[in-house]
Design an enzyme around this catalytic site. Structure first.
Site, mmCIF file in Angstrom:
data_model
loop_
_atom_site.group_PDB
_atom_site.id
_atom_site.type_symbol
_atom_site.label_atom_id
_atom_site.label_comp_id
_atom_site.label_asym_id
_atom_site.label_seq_id
_atom_site.Cartn_x
_atom_site.Cartn_y
_atom_site.Cartn_z
ATOM 1 N N VAL A 233 -7.776 7.069 3.986
ATOM 2 C CA VAL A 233 -7.192 6.831 2.803
ATOM 3 C C VAL A 233 -5.920 7.720 2.372
ATOM 4 O O VAL A 233 -5.910 7.987 1.430
ATOM 5 C CB VAL A 233 -8.174 6.445 1.752
ATOM 6 N N ARG A 235 -2.746 9.281 4.890
ATOM 7 C CA ARG A 235 -1.561 8.840 5.119
ATOM 8 C C ARG A 235 -1.578 8.371 6.467
ATOM 9 O O ARG A 235 -2.223 9.028 7.313
ATOM 10 C CB ARG A 235 -0.396 9.931 5.084
ATOM 11 N N ASP A 259 -6.491 2.131 5.068
ATOM 12 C CA ASP A 259 -5.494 1.697 4.076
ATOM 13 C C ASP A 259 -4.021 2.153 4.303
ATOM 14 O O ASP A 259 -3.278 1.670 3.611
ATOM 15 C CB ASP A 259 -6.029 2.277 2.813
ATOM 16 N N GLU A 264 4.822 1.153 7.021
ATOM 17 C CA GLU A 264 4.480 0.390 6.362
ATOM 18 C C GLU A 264 5.497 -0.335 5.457
ATOM 19 O O GLU A 264 6.554 0.082 5.123
ATOM 20 C CB GLU A 264 3.542 0.938 4.906
ATOM 21 N N HIS A 283 -2.551 -0.540 1.791
ATOM 22 C CA HIS A 283 -2.266 0.900 0.775
ATOM 23 C C HIS A 283 -2.531 0.491 -0.694
ATOM 24 O O HIS A 283 -1.715 0.961 -1.454
ATOM 25 C CB HIS A 283 -0.788 1.311 0.899
#
Length: 317
Positions: A233, A235, A259, A264, A283
């Site tokens: 959780v 990067r 996540d 992204e 995310h």
């Protein structure tokens, strides 16, 4: 600031400025201070910016009077913040505003993996009655070891909850000095490899920096014991993603909750979407309807400090 942020902070803005005359400027004009609120970022990622986010970032770049920027996020690894800091602009974050929400999400990831929910949900989708008695019982969490990388509000909150569930906690942080919780073993990022052979769980909650970028690569994953799992959780760039995929495919890791990703949005053709032992979320670990007010509170607190010449909270060094 955006019109939405201006409305959100209006009740406290005058008090924070101690009655000083001020002008709220929409993106595009020069300003001394900028507040990058969640609505500015919207659905943009740091890799792919939507036009309204890019316009705001360009306004920051083109504001010659800008002296301080406050970000809604807990991290400041978007390229624009590095550019601003390089020219002497102070950057602060909203670290802590969504920490409890991220802790809850990360804990949910741990519990879902520990209780084999990916397997159970896959069975549900095909209407298969598949009790875990037939595929191997889940291990008790009590007595397992959780290595938590990053010992800020998220890492500490996660450590407290996992400790209450009976796990042994090892915290990995930026300093060699003992952590505030003396009952937990503590070591620096550079010594992570020494504890990985004991890590039933590797939980990543650290900021992205030159010390943490690529911290978990193929060699680190290979040092973890059979049956280990990973939760990220922090990067995506903290992990070597191809090495992670190989470890999950080959069984070196039993599962992962992810996540965040190296790029992204995560590409539709990434193998991570379809691996049976992986939970993917976009995310969103820190998203909650109470964050906006908490972030605004941190900004207004810092604005008071700015006006008084006091040190700012969550300053990016």
């Amino acid at each position: 600031m955006s019109p939405q942020a201006a409305a959100q902070t209006a009740p406290g803005l005058q008090a924070a400025l101690d009655g000083r005359a001020h002008l709220v400027v929409s993106p595009g004009g020069d300003a001394d201070i900028a507040f990058v609120s969640r609505d500015v970022t919207g659905l943009s990622t740091k890799h792919e910016l939507l036009p309204h986010t890019l316009a705001f970032h360009d306004a920051l770049r083109n504001a010659p009077s800008l002296r301080w920027v406050h970000a809604h996020s807990a991290g400041a690894d978007r390229p624009v913040y590095g550019e601003l800091r390089a020219r002497g602009v102070e950057v602060t974050t909203s670290s802590g505003a969504n920490a409890s929400v991220v802790v809850q999400t990360a804990l949910a990831g741990v519990l879902m993996l520990a209780r084999q929910f990916p397997q159970l949900l896959a069975a549900q989708r095909v209407h298969a009655w598949s009790p875990l008695l037939g595929s191997g019982l889940p291990r008790d969490l009590a007595g397992q070891t959780a290595v938590i990388v990053g010992w800020g509000p998220i890492g500490q909150g996660l450590g407290a909850l996992l400790s209450a569930l009976g796990l042994r906690i090892v915290c990995v942080r930026g300093s060699e000095a003992p952590a505030a919780a003396p009952a937990h073993e503590s070591l620096s990022y550079e010594r992570l490899h020494t504890v990985l052979p004991r890590a039933d769980w590797l939980l990543l909650a650290c900021p992205l920096s030159e010390r943490t970028r690529g911290l978990v690569g193929a060699a680190a994953l290979a040092r973890m014991p059979a049956g280990a799992r990973l939760v990220n959780v922090s990067r995506g760039e903290v992990v070597d993603e191809p090495a992670l995929i190989d470890a999950l495919r080959g069984g070196a890791l039993s599962g992962a909750y992810l996540d965040v990703f190296a790029h992204e949005p995560l590409s539709a053709d990434s193998p991570l979407w379809d691996l049976p032992n992986v939970i993917v979320t976009p995310h969103t670990a820190g998203h909650s309807d109470g964050n906006e007010a908490r972030v605004a509170g941190i900004f207004l607190d810092n604005l008071q400090r700015w006006m008084r010449g006091e040190p700012l909270l969550n300053r990016v060094a």
